[in-house]
Design a protein around this motif. Structure first.
Motif, PDB file in Angstrom:
ATOM      1  N   LEU A  93      42.325  57.363 -69.575  1.00  0.00           N
ATOM      2  CA  LEU A  93      41.779  58.110 -68.447  1.00  0.00           C
ATOM      3  C   LEU A  93      41.653  57.210 -67.222  1.00  0.00           C
ATOM      4  CD1 LEU A  93      40.478  60.645 -67.239  1.00  0.00           C
ATOM      5  CD2 LEU A  93      38.304  59.799 -68.108  1.00  0.00           C
ATOM      6  N   GLU A  94      41.128  56.014 -67.430  1.00  0.00           N
ATOM      7  CA  GLU A  94      40.932  55.088 -66.296  1.00  0.00           C
ATOM      8  C   GLU A  94      42.257  54.743 -65.622  1.00  0.00           C
ATOM      9  OE1 GLU A  94      39.022  53.160 -63.438  1.00  0.00           O
ATOM     10  OE2 GLU A  94      38.013  54.238 -65.043  1.00  0.00           O
ATOM     11  N   GLN A  95      43.296  54.510 -66.437  1.00  0.00           N
ATOM     12  CA  GLN A  95      44.599  54.194 -65.851  1.00  0.00           C
ATOM     13  C   GLN A  95      45.138  55.366 -65.046  1.00  0.00           C
ATOM     14  OE1 GLN A  95      47.621  52.427 -68.316  1.00  0.00           O
ATOM     15  NE2 GLN A  95      49.227  52.920 -66.869  1.00  0.00           N
ATOM     16  N   ASN A  96      44.976  56.578 -65.563  1.00  0.00           N
ATOM     17  CA  ASN A  96      45.456  57.748 -64.831  1.00  0.00           C
ATOM     18  C   ASN A  96      44.713  57.925 -63.510  1.00  0.00           C
ATOM     19  OD1 ASN A  96      47.380  58.518 -66.775  1.00  0.00           O
ATOM     20  ND2 ASN A  96      45.830  59.574 -67.961  1.00  0.00           N
ATOM     21  N   LEU A  97      43.411  57.761 -63.537  1.00  0.00           N
ATOM     22  CA  LEU A  97      42.626  57.863 -62.301  1.00  0.00           C
ATOM     23  C   LEU A  97      43.068  56.812 -61.291  1.00  0.00           C
ATOM     24  CD1 LEU A  97      39.025  58.445 -63.687  1.00  0.00           C
ATOM     25  CD2 LEU A  97      40.368  60.044 -62.313  1.00  0.00           C
ATOM     26  N   SER A  98      43.199  55.592 -61.760  1.00  0.00           N
ATOM     27  CA  SER A  98      43.602  54.495 -60.865  1.00  0.00           C
ATOM     28  C   SER A  98      45.014  54.714 -60.321  1.00  0.00           C
ATOM     29  CB  SER A  98      43.530  53.155 -61.592  1.00  0.00           C
ATOM     30  OG  SER A  98      42.197  52.876 -61.947  1.00  0.00           O
ATOM     31  N   ALA A  99      45.914  55.176 -61.194  1.00  0.00           N
ATOM     32  CA  ALA A  99      47.300  55.397 -60.768  1.00  0.00           C
ATOM     33  C   ALA A  99      47.371  56.477 -59.694  1.00  0.00           C
ATOM     34  CB  ALA A  99      48.157  55.790 -61.968  1.00  0.00           C
ATOM     35  N   LEU A 100      46.652  57.569 -59.884  1.00  0.00           N
ATOM     36  CA  LEU A 100      46.711  58.647 -58.901  1.00  0.00           C
ATOM     37  C   LEU A 100      45.977  58.289 -57.614  1.00  0.00           C
ATOM     38  CD1 LEU A 100      46.602  61.731 -61.245  1.00  0.00           C
ATOM     39  CD2 LEU A 100      48.517  60.909 -59.884  1.00  0.00           C
ATOM     40  N   LYS A 101      44.919  57.514 -57.704  1.00  0.00           N
ATOM     41  CA  LYS A 101      44.279  57.008 -56.477  1.00  0.00           C
ATOM     42  C   LYS A 101      45.277  56.145 -55.706  1.00  0.00           C
ATOM     43  CE  LYS A 101      39.448  56.914 -57.927  1.00  0.00           C
ATOM     44  NZ  LYS A 101      38.314  56.048 -58.275  1.00  0.00           N
ATOM     45  N   TRP A 102      45.983  55.281 -56.432  1.00  0.00           N
ATOM     46  CA  TRP A 102      46.994  54.440 -55.794  1.00  0.00           C
ATOM     47  C   TRP A 102      48.064  55.315 -55.135  1.00  0.00           C
ATOM     48  CZ3 TRP A 102      52.184  54.061 -55.918  1.00  0.00           C
ATOM     49  CH2 TRP A 102      52.752  52.970 -55.272  1.00  0.00           C
ATOM     50  N   LEU A 103      48.539  56.339 -55.872  1.00  0.00           N
ATOM     51  CA  LEU A 103      49.575  57.217 -55.341  1.00  0.00           C
ATOM     52  C   LEU A 103      49.105  57.918 -54.072  1.00  0.00           C
ATOM     53  CD1 LEU A 103      52.336  58.623 -55.515  1.00  0.00           C
ATOM     54  CD2 LEU A 103      51.226  60.362 -56.948  1.00  0.00           C
ATOM     55  N   PHE A 104      47.905  58.465 -54.091  1.00  0.00           N
ATOM     56  CA  PHE A 104      47.403  59.174 -52.910  1.00  0.00           C
ATOM     57  C   PHE A 104      47.287  58.233 -51.715  1.00  0.00           C
ATOM     58  CE2 PHE A 104      45.088  62.456 -55.772  1.00  0.00           C
ATOM     59  CZ  PHE A 104      46.278  63.108 -55.999  1.00  0.00           C
TER      60      PHE A 104
END
Length: 185
Positions: free
Chosen positions: A1-12
């Motif tokens: 979950l943490e990786q997905n949150l971080s990845a999408l924050k990075w993407l945005f």
């Protein structure tokens, strides 16, 4: 979950920093026409093709009514290409990068990859509905995207078939599941 949150924050943040002009309606229409032609040749039942065509047309109509800006695209944005280290995000594999792209592309590809890892490729459609923690996470990510780009969730949901076809066309999927890469840019 943490990786997905971080990845999408990075993407945005990546998309915010690389925004330029509005997506041109004629470009979206031209690409959708190519995708619909590609769809005709896929070995799917006519009912499936009609559903996909309807989603693509809904996506195009929604984008045309919105002020979506061009952003850069990573081109292969998925968990396999995202690494966390000391709360920093590192994104690898930039060979499919496009400086002028569609912000739905990387987002949808990431979500589809995430769902297929969790539920399997054949069950990815069920990844959008349900009340498990995983389903709620997917719904939250879609909500965040709608807020960022000020689009309705039905536009985001109709983007998924559009983006899948883009990747299939890019990979030139042929009979038997063989994938041969070709020029997409």
């Amino acid at each position: 979950l943490e990786q997905n949150l971080s990845a999408l924050k990075w993407l945005f943040e990546f998309q915010r920093k690389t925004q330029t002009n509005l997506l041109l309606k004629k470009e979206i229409r031209a690409e959708s026409k190519k995708l619909l032609n590609f769809l005709r040749g896929l070995p799917l039942e006519n009912k499936q093709k009609r559903t996909i065509k309807k989603d693509i047309l809904n996506f195009v109509e929604g984008v045309e009514k919105s002020d979506i800006k061009v952003t850069s695209e990573h081109g292969d944005f998925c968990s396999m290409n995202v690494f966390l280290s000391n709360d920093k995000v590192f994104v690898l594999d930039w060979e499919d990068f496009r400086s002028k792209g569609n912000p739905f592309s990387d987002f949808c590809f990431y979500i589809l990859h995430m769902i297929s890892k969790e539920l399997g490729v054949k069950n990815y459609g069920s990844g959008f509905k349900g009340d498990s923690n995983f389903h709620l996470m997917v719904q939250k990510f879609i909500f965040n995207f709608t807020q960022l780009y000020k689009v309705k969730s039905n536009i985001v949901l109709s983007a998924f078939p559009y983006i899948v076809l883009r990747y299939l066309q890019k990979a030139h999927v042929v009979d038997g599941g063989h994938i041969g890469h070709g020029d997409y840019h």
